[in-house]
Design a protein around this motif. Structure first.
Motif, PDB file in Angstrom:
ATOM      1  N   ARG A  27     -11.432 -19.804  -0.606  1.00 12.83           N
ATOM      2  CA  ARG A  27     -11.075 -18.501  -0.039  1.00 12.83           C
ATOM      3  C   ARG A  27     -11.295 -18.506   1.477  1.00 12.83           C
ATOM      4  NH1 ARG A  27     -13.628 -17.268  -4.982  1.00 12.83           N
ATOM      5  NH2 ARG A  27     -12.193 -16.254  -6.393  1.00 12.83           N
ATOM      6  N   SER A  51      -6.945 -15.672   4.095  1.00 15.53           N
ATOM      7  CA  SER A  51      -7.093 -14.389   3.401  1.00 15.53           C
ATOM      8  C   SER A  51      -6.812 -13.212   4.322  1.00 15.53           C
ATOM      9  CB  SER A  51      -8.501 -14.262   2.819  1.00 15.53           C
ATOM     10  OG  SER A  51      -8.737 -15.279   1.893  1.00 15.53           O
ATOM     11  N   LEU A  73      -3.611  -4.208   3.325  1.00 18.78           N
ATOM     12  CA  LEU A  73      -4.613  -3.158   3.152  1.00 18.78           C
ATOM     13  C   LEU A  73      -4.911  -2.360   4.418  1.00 18.78           C
ATOM     14  CD1 LEU A  73      -7.151  -5.006   0.805  1.00 18.78           C
ATOM     15  CD2 LEU A  73      -5.216  -3.550   0.186  1.00 18.78           C
ATOM     16  N   GLN A  85     -12.957  -5.920  -8.696  1.00 14.21           N
ATOM     17  CA  GLN A  85     -12.094  -6.300  -7.578  1.00 14.21           C
ATOM     18  C   GLN A  85     -12.465  -5.494  -6.339  1.00 14.21           C
ATOM     19  OE1 GLN A  85      -9.789  -8.771  -7.733  1.00 14.21           O
ATOM     20  NE2 GLN A  85     -10.486  -9.101  -9.818  1.00 14.21           N
ATOM     21  N   MET A  86     -12.200  -6.083  -5.187  1.00  9.65           N
ATOM     22  CA  MET A  86     -12.393  -5.399  -3.919  1.00  9.65           C
ATOM     23  C   MET A  86     -11.504  -4.147  -3.899  1.00  9.65           C
ATOM     24  SD  MET A  86     -11.803  -7.157  -0.174  1.00  9.65           S
ATOM     25  CE  MET A  86     -10.017  -7.116  -0.212  1.00  9.65           C
ATOM     26  N   SER A  87     -11.948  -3.133  -3.212  1.00  7.04           N
ATOM     27  CA  SER A  87     -11.195  -1.887  -3.111  1.00  7.04           C
ATOM     28  C   SER A  87      -9.769  -2.146  -2.622  1.00  7.04           C
ATOM     29  CB  SER A  87     -11.910  -0.940  -2.142  1.00  7.04           C
ATOM     30  OG  SER A  87     -11.172   0.235  -1.975  1.00  7.04           O
ATOM     31  N   TYR A 112       0.822 -13.311  -0.011  1.00  3.82           N
ATOM     32  CA  TYR A 112       0.325 -14.689  -0.143  1.00  3.82           C
ATOM     33  C   TYR A 112       1.497 -15.662  -0.197  1.00  3.82           C
ATOM     34  CZ  TYR A 112      -4.764 -14.787  -0.748  1.00  3.82           C
ATOM     35  OH  TYR A 112      -6.109 -14.767  -0.545  1.00  3.82           O
ATOM     36  N   LEU A 130       0.065  -7.914  -2.479  1.00  2.21           N
ATOM     37  CA  LEU A 130      -0.825  -8.985  -2.035  1.00  2.21           C
ATOM     38  C   LEU A 130      -0.283 -10.351  -2.449  1.00  2.21           C
ATOM     39  CD1 LEU A 130      -4.249  -7.305  -2.809  1.00  2.21           C
ATOM     40  CD2 LEU A 130      -3.389  -7.932  -0.537  1.00  2.21           C
ATOM     41  N   HIS A 164      -2.679  -2.661  -5.087  1.00  2.43           N
ATOM     42  CA  HIS A 164      -1.742  -3.357  -4.195  1.00  2.43           C
ATOM     43  C   HIS A 164      -1.517  -4.810  -4.628  1.00  2.43           C
ATOM     44  CE1 HIS A 164      -1.681  -0.081  -1.333  1.00  2.43           C
ATOM     45  NE2 HIS A 164      -3.008  -0.033  -1.371  1.00  2.43           N
ATOM     46  N   ALA A 165      -1.815  -5.107  -5.879  1.00  2.21           N
ATOM     47  CA  ALA A 165      -1.791  -6.497  -6.350  1.00  2.21           C
ATOM     48  C   ALA A 165      -0.443  -7.176  -6.122  1.00  2.21           C
ATOM     49  CB  ALA A 165      -2.178  -6.559  -7.825  1.00  2.21           C
ATOM     50  N   VAL A 189      -7.358  -3.809  -4.165  1.00  2.77           N
ATOM     51  CA  VAL A 189      -6.698  -5.002  -4.694  1.00  2.77           C
ATOM     52  C   VAL A 189      -5.823  -4.676  -5.899  1.00  2.77           C
ATOM     53  CG1 VAL A 189      -7.095  -7.219  -5.843  1.00  2.77           C
ATOM     54  CG2 VAL A 189      -8.356  -6.641  -3.774  1.00  2.77           C
ATOM     55  N   TYR A 194      -4.627 -10.052   3.227  1.00  5.86           N
ATOM     56  CA  TYR A 194      -5.235  -8.746   2.959  1.00  5.86           C
ATOM     57  C   TYR A 194      -5.106  -7.788   4.141  1.00  5.86           C
ATOM     58  CZ  TYR A 194      -7.144 -10.710  -1.286  1.00  5.86           C
ATOM     59  OH  TYR A 194      -7.271 -11.287  -2.523  1.00  5.86           O
TER      60      TYR A 194
END
Length: 124
Positions: free
Chosen positions: A12, A17, A25, A64-66, A79, A75, A71-72, A68, A21
């Protein structure tokens, strides 16, 4: 300029990243322009763990992080876009889909070749 006797290994990597992100985000990336020189100067090998979308979206009970989960899809698309940009630049990118039977053996072989060819300044 850092020099390594053996290939560095990151899980990671934050500069990758952040390019994913940050724009999704927060609307911008704080890493813009910081990664390209590093990747080329260190002969970076990027392993892109990218199973099918339905596998990615199956979060189960994992925290999961706020932002995520909601908005998967964006994201994953970001990526894919970032990794495609790296491929277009000719960087070493290996796609790894752990849902495929033969994927682990192939990625392991490619990583071993990379490690074997990595320029060393001394002994390990």
């Amino acid at each position: 300029n850092m020099q390594f006797d053996r290939p560095p290994l990151y899980d990671r990597f934050p500069l990758i990243s952040e390019d994913v992100y940050g724009p999704v985000l927060r609307g911008h990336s704080d890493a813009e322009g910081k990664f390209p020189g590093w990747a080329q100067n260190h002969n970076a090998l990027i392993i892109y763990c990218r199973p099918p979308m339905d596998q990615i979206l199956n979060f189960g009970t994992r925290e999961q992080m706020s932002g995520v989960i909601e908005h998967a899809r964006k994201l994953v698309q970001q990526y894919d876009k970032v990794i495609r940009k790296y491929c277009d630049r000719g960087w070493g990118v290996v796609h790894y889909d752990y849902t495929r039977f033969d994927a682990y053996a192939k990625v392991r072989s490619l990583v071993q070749q990379y490690v074997d060819k990595y320029p060393r300044r001394g002994t390990w």
